[in-house]
Design a protein around this motif. Sequence first.
Motif, PDB file in Angstrom:
ATOM      1  N   ALA A 339     -14.211  -5.029  -1.469  1.00  0.00           N
ATOM      2  CA  ALA A 339     -14.843  -3.981  -1.033  1.00  0.00           C
ATOM      3  C   ALA A 339     -14.084  -3.125   0.003  1.00  0.00           C
ATOM      4  O   ALA A 339     -14.387  -1.992   0.451  1.00  0.00           O
ATOM      5  N   GLU A 340     -13.213  -3.894   0.665  1.00  0.00           N
ATOM      6  CA  GLU A 340     -12.447  -3.377   1.901  1.00  0.00           C
ATOM      7  C   GLU A 340     -11.007  -2.853   1.392  1.00  0.00           C
ATOM      8  O   GLU A 340     -10.445  -2.466   2.404  1.00  0.00           O
ATOM      9  N   GLY A 341     -10.876  -3.014   0.186  1.00  0.00           N
ATOM     10  CA  GLY A 341      -9.445  -2.546  -0.061  1.00  0.00           C
ATOM     11  C   GLY A 341      -8.548  -3.579  -0.210  1.00  0.00           C
ATOM     12  O   GLY A 341      -7.192  -3.377  -0.323  1.00  0.00           O
ATOM     13  N   VAL A 342      -8.789  -4.721   0.216  1.00  0.00           N
ATOM     14  CA  VAL A 342      -7.662  -5.913   0.016  1.00  0.00           C
ATOM     15  C   VAL A 342      -7.575  -6.290  -1.509  1.00  0.00           C
ATOM     16  O   VAL A 342      -8.532  -6.663  -2.004  1.00  0.00           O
ATOM     17  N   PRO A 343      -6.271  -6.580  -1.943  1.00  0.00           N
ATOM     18  CA  PRO A 343      -5.808  -6.967  -2.976  1.00  0.00           C
ATOM     19  C   PRO A 343      -6.228  -8.488  -3.137  1.00  0.00           C
ATOM     20  O   PRO A 343      -5.886  -9.281  -2.463  1.00  0.00           O
ATOM     21  N   LEU A 344      -6.986  -8.665  -4.285  1.00  0.00           N
ATOM     22  CA  LEU A 344      -7.261 -10.037  -4.784  1.00  0.00           C
ATOM     23  C   LEU A 344      -6.480 -10.703  -5.946  1.00  0.00           C
ATOM     24  O   LEU A 344      -6.175 -11.705  -5.964  1.00  0.00           O
ATOM     25  N   HIS A 345      -5.877  -9.886  -6.682  1.00  0.00           N
ATOM     26  CA  HIS A 345      -5.317 -10.223  -8.198  1.00  0.00           C
ATOM     27  C   HIS A 345      -4.518  -9.040  -8.607  1.00  0.00           C
ATOM     28  O   HIS A 345      -5.163  -7.845  -8.437  1.00  0.00           O
ATOM     29  N   GLN A 346      -3.399  -9.222  -9.257  1.00  0.00           N
ATOM     30  CA  GLN A 346      -2.684  -8.035  -9.920  1.00  0.00           C
ATOM     31  C   GLN A 346      -2.144  -8.350 -11.138  1.00  0.00           C
ATOM     32  O   GLN A 346      -1.742  -9.850 -11.337  1.00  0.00           O
ATOM     33  N   GLU A 347      -1.691  -7.565 -11.857  1.00  0.00           N
ATOM     34  CA  GLU A 347      -1.298  -7.804 -13.499  1.00  0.00           C
ATOM     35  C   GLU A 347      -0.437  -6.797 -13.846  1.00  0.00           C
ATOM     36  O   GLU A 347      -1.080  -5.359 -13.697  1.00  0.00           O
ATOM     37  N   THR A 348       0.619  -7.056 -14.481  1.00  0.00           N
ATOM     38  CA  THR A 348       1.447  -5.825 -15.081  1.00  0.00           C
ATOM     39  C   THR A 348       1.115  -5.758 -16.563  1.00  0.00           C
ATOM     40  O   THR A 348       1.258  -6.850 -17.283  1.00  0.00           O
ATOM     41  N   ARG A 349       0.984  -4.479 -17.120  1.00  0.00           N
ATOM     42  CA  ARG A 349       0.902  -4.353 -18.569  1.00  0.00           C
ATOM     43  C   ARG A 349       1.683  -3.230 -19.101  1.00  0.00           C
ATOM     44  O   ARG A 349       1.850  -2.106 -18.437  1.00  0.00           O
ATOM     45  N   LEU A 350       2.028  -3.342 -20.291  1.00  0.00           N
ATOM     46  CA  LEU A 350       2.333  -2.210 -21.182  1.00  0.00           C
ATOM     47  C   LEU A 350       1.199  -1.500 -21.909  1.00  0.00           C
ATOM     48  O   LEU A 350       0.634  -2.291 -22.545  1.00  0.00           O
ATOM     49  N   ASN A 351       1.122  -0.128 -21.640  1.00  0.00           N
ATOM     50  CA  ASN A 351       0.171   0.322 -22.376  1.00  0.00           C
ATOM     51  C   ASN A 351       0.085   2.016 -22.500  1.00  0.00           C
ATOM     52  O   ASN A 351       0.969   2.337 -22.052  1.00  0.00           O
ATOM     53  N   ARG A 352      -0.828   2.462 -23.104  1.00  0.00           N
ATOM     54  CA  ARG A 352      -1.092   3.955 -23.074  1.00  0.00           C
ATOM     55  C   ARG A 352      -2.547   4.224 -22.125  1.00  0.00           C
ATOM     56  O   ARG A 352      -3.131   3.508 -22.227  1.00  0.00           O
ATOM     57  N   ILE A 353      -2.197   5.215 -21.311  1.00  0.00           N
ATOM     58  CA  ILE A 353      -3.285   5.710 -20.466  1.00  0.00           C
ATOM     59  C   ILE A 353      -3.408   7.260 -20.858  1.00  0.00           C
ATOM     60  O   ILE A 353      -2.887   7.953 -21.338  1.00  0.00           O
ATOM     61  N   SER A 354      -4.729   7.743 -20.102  1.00  0.00           N
ATOM     62  CA  SER A 354      -5.146   8.843 -20.325  1.00  0.00           C
ATOM     63  C   SER A 354      -5.035   9.659 -18.845  1.00  0.00           C
ATOM     64  O   SER A 354      -5.359   9.042 -17.992  1.00  0.00           O
ATOM     65  N   ILE A 355      -4.283  10.893 -18.920  1.00  0.00           N
ATOM     66  CA  ILE A 355      -4.006  11.615 -17.738  1.00  0.00           C
ATOM     67  C   ILE A 355      -5.178  12.525 -17.579  1.00  0.00           C
ATOM     68  O   ILE A 355      -5.123  13.648 -18.481  1.00  0.00           O
ATOM     69  N   ALA A 356      -5.858  12.564 -16.572  1.00  0.00           N
ATOM     70  CA  ALA A 356      -6.906  13.416 -16.482  1.00  0.00           C
ATOM     71  C   ALA A 356      -6.473  14.712 -15.367  1.00  0.00           C
ATOM     72  O   ALA A 356      -7.136  15.873 -15.926  1.00  0.00           O
ATOM     73  N   ALA A 357      -5.699  14.596 -14.597  1.00  0.00           N
ATOM     74  CA  ALA A 357      -5.318  15.736 -13.900  1.00  0.00           C
ATOM     75  C   ALA A 357      -3.917  15.657 -13.320  1.00  0.00           C
ATOM     76  O   ALA A 357      -3.698  14.340 -12.991  1.00  0.00           O
ATOM     77  N   ASN A 358      -3.166  16.674 -13.076  1.00  0.00           N
ATOM     78  CA  ASN A 358      -1.779  16.615 -12.174  1.00  0.00           C
ATOM     79  C   ASN A 358      -2.333  17.520 -10.883  1.00  0.00           C
ATOM     80  O   ASN A 358      -2.087  18.508 -10.903  1.00  0.00           O
ATOM     81  N   LEU A 359      -2.614  16.740 -10.114  1.00  0.00           N
ATOM     82  CA  LEU A 359      -3.050  17.257  -8.765  1.00  0.00           C
ATOM     83  C   LEU A 359      -1.776  17.788  -8.133  1.00  0.00           C
ATOM     84  O   LEU A 359      -0.679  17.020  -8.051  1.00  0.00           O
ATOM     85  N   ARG A 360      -1.968  18.801  -7.154  1.00  0.00           N
ATOM     86  CA  ARG A 360      -0.731  19.464  -6.575  1.00  0.00           C
ATOM     87  C   ARG A 360      -0.970  18.972  -4.763  1.00  0.00           C
ATOM     88  O   ARG A 360      -2.117  19.212  -4.399  1.00  0.00           O
ATOM     89  N   LEU A 361       0.118  18.670  -4.345  1.00  0.00           N
ATOM     90  CA  LEU A 361      -0.106  18.347  -2.759  1.00  0.00           C
ATOM     91  C   LEU A 361      -0.595  19.557  -2.261  1.00  0.00           C
ATOM     92  O   LEU A 361      -1.707  19.259  -1.052  1.00  0.00           O
ATOM     93  N   ASN A 362      -0.365  20.633  -2.173  1.00  0.00           N
ATOM     94  CA  ASN A 362      -0.791  21.970  -1.339  1.00  0.00           C
ATOM     95  C   ASN A 362      -2.264  22.055  -1.727  1.00  0.00           C
ATOM     96  O   ASN A 362      -2.817  22.954  -0.909  1.00  0.00           O
ATOM     97  N   GLU A 363      -3.106  21.614  -2.882  1.00  0.00           N
ATOM     98  CA  GLU A 363      -4.201  21.797  -3.234  1.00  0.00           C
ATOM     99  C   GLU A 363      -5.416  20.792  -2.814  1.00  0.00           C
ATOM    100  O   GLU A 363      -6.347  21.011  -2.856  1.00  0.00           O
ATOM    101  N   ILE A 364      -4.818  19.513  -2.315  1.00  0.00           N
ATOM    102  CA  ILE A 364      -5.642  18.433  -1.928  1.00  0.00           C
ATOM    103  C   ILE A 364      -5.869  18.401  -0.267  1.00  0.00           C
ATOM    104  O   ILE A 364      -4.999  18.452   0.448  1.00  0.00           O
TER     105      ILE A 364
END
Length: 614
Positions: A339-364
């Motif tokens: 809950a505090e953002g501390v990493p507990l576990h990690q794993e590397t995978r090869l996959n396909r993902i869905s890209i919801a948005a390309n956000l721009r620095l000057n708009e965030i």
Amino acid sequence: MYVFFEDDGQLKTGTLLSEQPASLQVELPSARRLKIRSDRVLLRFTSPSAAAALQEAQHLRTELDLDFLWEACADTEFGFEELAHDYFGAASSPPQAMAIALALYGAPMYFYKKGRGSYKKAPPDALAAARASLERKTREAAQIEVWRQELCEKRMPEALRDKLPMLLYMPDKNAIEYKAFVAACDALKMHPAVLTQACGALPSTHEYHFNRFLAHAFPRGTAFPSHCSHDGALPELPELPFDDVQAITIDDSTTTEFDDAFSVRSLSDGKTEIGLHIACPALALAHGTPLDAIARSRQSTVYMPGRKITMLPNVVIAAFTLAEGTTPVALSLYVTLDAEGVPLHQETRLNRISIAANLRLNEIGEAFTREATPDDPPHTETLRVLWRFAQHRTEVRGKNEIPRTEFSFYVDWEAAPEGVVTIDSRLRGAALDRLIAECAIFVNNSWGQWLAERNVVGIYRVQSNGRVKMSTRPGEHQGLGVSHYLWATSPLRRYSDLVNQRQVVAALCNETPAFKADDSELLAIVADFETVYRQYAEFQNEMERYWCLRWLLQENVESADAIVTRENGARLRDIPLNITLPDLPNTVVPGTPIRVALNNIDLLFSTVEARYLG
């Protein structure tokens, strides 16, 4: 007694003063005295005087026909006195013999020197070739003079216009075009680029700088081979599992190569999983393939205001970029957080993902740094989770980024023939920058450790005692506060990242990596990358300086605020332009705000004259 002799590449006469077995003391007609070797003497005579004999011989020489002499000679070796007897008669005088010697000595095209006073006539084929060469040189000299005169009249000959890249950037000093060009520059005392501009043959100052870079960095041009620029260049990709996360990218407004994306999803027990997704061209660009050769030769995408030269063909970028609305393949690092953002576990995978948005620095904005509200923009909660993670990573590393001003250049090529530039500034080190940086550092650190644990070689960035270098052996990066730092998050833009990605994918799939420790090819890649990357960075800096000067002219800026950076040096406040101030008082210390006057901007040489105003 007088002597006719050879000295310092010339035939001379003089009065014999004294003689030793191996040398003579001679006085020239000019009264200068010489000591010469005995074997340099060609002829001894008693009359006329040395000066008179040489003068008469030089006159007779002008009347001799070299072609006739060549035809009259035997094919065997002969002496000049022998030829003088044949030409003038058995009772030939010393001046006549000297005239023959002068003719033979001064015509190496016709007669080959074989020894002291001895010659052999050139073979017919060799003489014909030499004559043709002489005629060609005569024609070339005449053509060079015609072009030189045109250039001196500020007109660019068409033949030279076609050779401008060679003349300006990669000169061929044997080309007659270059000889004419240099002759005109010397006559006018003008720099080649200035003369070209004066002749109206320079399209623009921007093109001059850009084409100069291309001539050295891309001598064969920037176009990709046709067989690498269509869909058939890419092999069929393997079937990969699809992970229906809603990933976002965060980039500058001009970015088209989206290398990295982020996703967040809730798990049970209050835990959260973040996904750090990297575009995966390594699946198609195998080591040793034509596309790999292209990437290796370019090493990186070249960035400059208003333009860029991509490392990979558009067909590859389009196939692997993490563009909004697509489901690209990715090399993904999933990290489970509490809950505090501390990493507990990690794993590397090869996959396909869905890209919801390309956000721009000057708009965030920075809504993700505050508590949630109903008015939060889309994807704010994703950014909020990533922000908590970034804050924790900053504390772990103990390396807070020092805020600094960062400038972005935007060139509108449609607004004017040579473009109109906008220079925007933003404070680097803000929350969004920290979020992006911490995620990238975490990925590079994690995969660097992962490869090292498996004894798989990679290309690391290592820093110790303030010195940063690339290495194939893992080491601490003191500036970032991490034990390993692999460059692996920009495989569409940097060849080092693509190489590292192939190593990670091979280890992940239990395959043999392309490179092993101390591989000579990998070491060569590292050396080439550092050289080329430095060249590209220097060019980017040069073009940013150029566009700063264009901005000053465009906005009619004649004076500006600046900050003193060093002795006789300052940096403008509103644009990233460093200037030299010869009249800056010694009492003004670095960090002092000052006012400066700016004039005499030269876009060809990217210079500006600046004066201290107070």
